[in-house]
Design a protein around this motif. Structure first.
Motif, PDB file in Angstrom:
ATOM      1  N   ILE A 128      33.380 -26.739  -4.283  1.00  0.00           N
ATOM      2  CA  ILE A 128      31.835 -26.850  -4.704  1.00  0.00           C
ATOM      3  C   ILE A 128      31.634 -28.159  -5.294  1.00  0.00           C
ATOM      4  O   ILE A 128      30.418 -28.761  -5.008  1.00  0.00           O
ATOM      5  CB  ILE A 128      31.731 -25.545  -5.894  1.00  0.00           C
ATOM      6  N   THR A 129      32.307 -28.839  -5.973  1.00  0.00           N
ATOM      7  CA  THR A 129      32.241 -30.111  -6.696  1.00  0.00           C
ATOM      8  C   THR A 129      32.229 -31.102  -5.598  1.00  0.00           C
ATOM      9  O   THR A 129      31.122 -32.075  -5.451  1.00  0.00           O
ATOM     10  CB  THR A 129      33.284 -30.505  -7.546  1.00  0.00           C
ATOM     11  N   ARG A 130      32.902 -30.859  -4.477  1.00  0.00           N
ATOM     12  CA  ARG A 130      33.085 -32.049  -3.402  1.00  0.00           C
ATOM     13  C   ARG A 130      31.590 -32.006  -2.533  1.00  0.00           C
ATOM     14  O   ARG A 130      31.073 -32.817  -2.268  1.00  0.00           O
ATOM     15  CB  ARG A 130      34.238 -31.649  -2.561  1.00  0.00           C
ATOM     16  N   ALA A 131      31.434 -30.724  -2.332  1.00  0.00           N
ATOM     17  CA  ALA A 131      29.978 -30.345  -1.664  1.00  0.00           C
ATOM     18  C   ALA A 131      28.770 -30.996  -2.424  1.00  0.00           C
ATOM     19  O   ALA A 131      27.918 -31.862  -1.760  1.00  0.00           O
ATOM     20  CB  ALA A 131      29.892 -28.859  -1.256  1.00  0.00           C
ATOM     21  N   ALA A 132      28.622 -30.848  -3.673  1.00  0.00           N
ATOM     22  CA  ALA A 132      27.789 -31.503  -4.495  1.00  0.00           C
ATOM     23  C   ALA A 132      27.646 -32.930  -4.531  1.00  0.00           C
ATOM     24  O   ALA A 132      26.776 -33.458  -4.549  1.00  0.00           O
ATOM     25  CB  ALA A 132      27.780 -30.754  -5.882  1.00  0.00           C
ATOM     26  N   LYS A 133      28.953 -33.538  -4.628  1.00  0.00           N
ATOM     27  CA  LYS A 133      29.208 -35.068  -4.543  1.00  0.00           C
ATOM     28  C   LYS A 133      28.643 -35.581  -3.173  1.00  0.00           C
ATOM     29  O   LYS A 133      28.105 -36.724  -3.131  1.00  0.00           O
ATOM     30  CB  LYS A 133      30.724 -35.312  -4.506  1.00  0.00           C
ATOM     31  N   ARG A 134      28.894 -34.706  -2.064  1.00  0.00           N
ATOM     32  CA  ARG A 134      28.443 -35.264  -0.930  1.00  0.00           C
ATOM     33  C   ARG A 134      27.152 -34.962  -0.335  1.00  0.00           C
ATOM     34  O   ARG A 134      26.591 -35.508   0.544  1.00  0.00           O
ATOM     35  CB  ARG A 134      29.474 -34.791   0.478  1.00  0.00           C
ATOM     36  N   GLY A 135      26.523 -33.959  -1.378  1.00  0.00           N
ATOM     37  CA  GLY A 135      24.996 -33.531  -1.011  1.00  0.00           C
ATOM     38  C   GLY A 135      25.038 -32.518   0.101  1.00  0.00           C
ATOM     39  O   GLY A 135      23.845 -32.289   0.700  1.00  0.00           O
ATOM     40  N   ILE A 136      26.130 -31.631   0.008  1.00  0.00           N
ATOM     41  CA  ILE A 136      26.021 -30.663   0.996  1.00  0.00           C
ATOM     42  C   ILE A 136      26.120 -29.442   0.354  1.00  0.00           C
ATOM     43  O   ILE A 136      26.681 -29.357  -0.665  1.00  0.00           O
ATOM     44  CB  ILE A 136      27.251 -30.826   1.984  1.00  0.00           C
ATOM     45  N   ALA A 137      25.441 -28.273   0.866  1.00  0.00           N
ATOM     46  CA  ALA A 137      25.436 -27.259   0.297  1.00  0.00           C
ATOM     47  C   ALA A 137      26.718 -26.287   0.568  1.00  0.00           C
ATOM     48  O   ALA A 137      26.859 -26.303   1.620  1.00  0.00           O
ATOM     49  CB  ALA A 137      24.091 -26.299   0.672  1.00  0.00           C
ATOM     50  N   ALA A 138      27.255 -26.059  -0.556  1.00  0.00           N
ATOM     51  CA  ALA A 138      28.729 -25.164  -0.162  1.00  0.00           C
ATOM     52  C   ALA A 138      28.543 -24.021   0.518  1.00  0.00           C
ATOM     53  O   ALA A 138      28.426 -22.973   0.837  1.00  0.00           O
ATOM     54  CB  ALA A 138      29.380 -24.872  -1.608  1.00  0.00           C
TER      55      ALA A 138
END
Length: 138
Positions: A128-138
């Motif tokens: 979840i955090t990585r997706a938010a960091k990369r700007g992608i919906a999880a």
């Protein structure tokens, strides 16, 4: 006695044993499986830099709640994630972990089930955090 090289006698059975038809290619060359390049895998590894430890093993972790200089990417040790003999798991199955937790995950005396549960919980939080960091919906 004259020393001469080995010469097959014509007309003998063993002279025609080797067939050249088995050496010829019967079909087209198949394309090999594309392996991820360093650049494709580094986006998952780079995302772990500057993060806090997500493994958070009680009694082991040295950086709960804050970034620590020893935090590195910890690959999964589960075969469902691509881990095999002499193979690391796929880069998408990495979580940030401090040196102590990483050592515990790879070499610690805890049962395998405990390590799997700890890694899966960390991967769930980290995805979840990585997706938010990369700007992608999880």
């Amino acid at each position: 006695m004259k020393n001469s090289g080995f010469v097959r006698k014509p007309g003998k059975v063993y002279a025609t044993l080797a067939r050249t038809s088995t050496l010829k290619r019967t079909g087209p060359i198949k394309a090999r499986r594309k392996r991820p390049t360093v650049a494709e895998g580094s986006r998952f590894i780079d995302a772990c830099r500057g993060e806090e430890c997500y493994l958070r093993v009680p009694g082991i972790c040295c950086s709960i709640g804050w970034a620590h200089p020893s935090v590195v990417d910890c690959h999964s040790n589960q075969s469902i994630h691509g881990k095999g003999a002499a193979l690391k798991a796929k880069h998408e199955f990495t979580v940030p972990g401090c040196a102590n937790c990483h050592y515990w995950l790879d070499f610690g005396p805890a049962p395998r089930e405990t390590k799997v549960q700890a890694f899966d919980a960390a991967l769930e939080r980290w995805t979840i955090t990585r997706a938010a960091k990369r700007g992608i919906a999880a």
